[in-house]
Scaffold this active site. Sequence first.
Site, PDB file in Angstrom:
ATOM      1  N   HIS A  49      39.333  39.279  39.664  1.00 35.22           N
ATOM      2  CA  HIS A  49      40.140  39.036  40.719  1.00 35.22           C
ATOM      3  C   HIS A  49      39.320  38.932  42.018  1.00 35.22           C
ATOM      4  CE1 HIS A  49      40.801  42.769  42.914  1.00 35.22           C
ATOM      5  NE2 HIS A  49      40.770  43.882  41.952  1.00 35.22           N
ATOM      6  N   ASP A  82      35.963  46.534  44.475  1.00 29.73           N
ATOM      7  CA  ASP A  82      37.499  46.217  44.363  1.00 29.73           C
ATOM      8  C   ASP A  82      37.747  44.624  44.167  1.00 29.73           C
ATOM      9  OD1 ASP A  82      39.632  45.930  42.536  1.00 29.73           O
ATOM     10  OD2 ASP A  82      40.741  47.547  43.963  1.00 29.73           O
ATOM     11  N   GLU A 131      45.080  39.653  42.475  1.00 30.53           N
ATOM     12  CA  GLU A 131      45.843  40.414  42.021  1.00 30.53           C
ATOM     13  C   GLU A 131      46.173  42.503  42.933  1.00 30.53           C
ATOM     14  OE1 GLU A 131      44.685  44.552  40.206  1.00 30.53           O
ATOM     15  OE2 GLU A 131      43.694  43.852  41.531  1.00 30.53           O
ATOM     16  N   GLU A 132      45.721  41.601  44.262  1.00 27.94           N
ATOM     17  CA  GLU A 132      46.146  43.570  45.044  1.00 27.94           C
ATOM     18  C   GLU A 132      47.686  43.409  45.165  1.00 27.94           C
ATOM     19  OE1 GLU A 132      44.352  45.476  45.149  1.00 27.94           O
ATOM     20  OE2 GLU A 132      42.379  45.107  44.781  1.00 27.94           O
ATOM     21  N   ASP A 138      37.753  44.881  35.777  1.00 33.68           N
ATOM     22  CA  ASP A 138      38.237  46.177  37.790  1.00 33.68           C
ATOM     23  C   ASP A 138      37.507  46.812  37.253  1.00 33.68           C
ATOM     24  OD1 ASP A 138      40.019  45.833  39.538  1.00 33.68           O
ATOM     25  OD2 ASP A 138      41.629  44.927  38.615  1.00 33.68           O
ATOM     26  N   HIS A 172      39.299  50.754  47.593  1.00 35.71           N
ATOM     27  CA  HIS A 172      40.692  50.019  49.216  1.00 35.71           C
ATOM     28  C   HIS A 172      39.866  50.365  49.937  1.00 35.71           C
ATOM     29  CE1 HIS A 172      43.234  48.775  46.224  1.00 35.71           C
ATOM     30  NE2 HIS A 172      42.529  48.036  46.224  1.00 35.71           N
TER      31      HIS A 172
END
Length: 347
Positions: free
Chosen positions: A64, A170, A202-203, A225, A311
């Site tokens: 992603h 990510d 995706e998030e 991922d 994140h």
Amino acid sequence: MNFQLLKKLSNADAIASNENEVRSIIKDELKEYKDSFEYDGLGSLIVTKKCKKKDAATIMFAAHMDEVGFMVRYISDIGFAFLIPIGSVEERAKSMQLVRVTTKQGEKIEGLLNSLKDSEGKVNQIYVDFGFDSREEVEKSGIDVGDMVCFATNFRLLKSENIVAGKAMDDRVGCYSLIKAMQSLVNVDLDVNIVAAFTSSEEVGTRGGKLVSKIVSPDLFFAIDVAKNPELDRGYRNTRRLGRGVMLEFFDKTMVPNPRLLGYIMEIAKDSGIEYQKDMFKGGGTDAGSAHMENGGIISSVLGLPLRYCHDPYSLANMNDVKSMQKLIKEIALRFNDEKIKDLYSF
């Protein structure tokens, strides 16, 4: 080792449905495949390498493009931009961080992110101080409601060998691995069609994975991922160690992969000298969680890369793990055929 592509991907800004900066980099890197480019309605990029066989099976790999970040929600009279998180930004990352907004004109404007907390110590408001003193100054600068805000992080190589630090790892490490694998397959004859999907959103609910699977209808789906390494734990319960190889995901709450597929992947990894770790997710999910429910059920798996501080404004990754991932993607493309895939669907 050349880090320039990962640096470009990491430094690019791209929250859900705002992935143009990353998508442009990928399109340029994979220009040999430009005649195959397709898109879903969110902006996911679908890149296809067709094999010469008619009606051959199709394997899709998906990484992603979007990162966790923010969007401008309000502009206050005293010149602060209040934000809404886009994706699961870590609570610790919502205070005293340098961020940058991308205006509708494409200008990058930096400011200091801070937050207010409720009586229980939980963040309930997030705002950016750009140094302005009025709403008029903010609006004159070009900042407006709906603008994307990302951490103003600059990618760098750390002193420790092969460790890189940057934002949006990510899933830019996944994008990087998939780009490199596709580049290595340009002049290779395969027994299956290979599709690289660089997905949107995706998030915020693994949306792109669902759409690209519906469009392409692959026979196998692999989400490329990441997962967070518990940095203080170096014991047997840490199956996400940096430098210990790719993570094969045996379970997450959105999908339990086909055991025979996992067996094949482990055989390929062992035969190819690719180090791997056996991992499970307690929570969360990936594009495979939505993709595997399409078209009557698509056999799927998650191939993961370990990160520290996922994140957050900076994440750490080991480039040896990233190289192992790109090698594993290539080996899967080389070693799978119609018969092996058909066997997976023999229940």
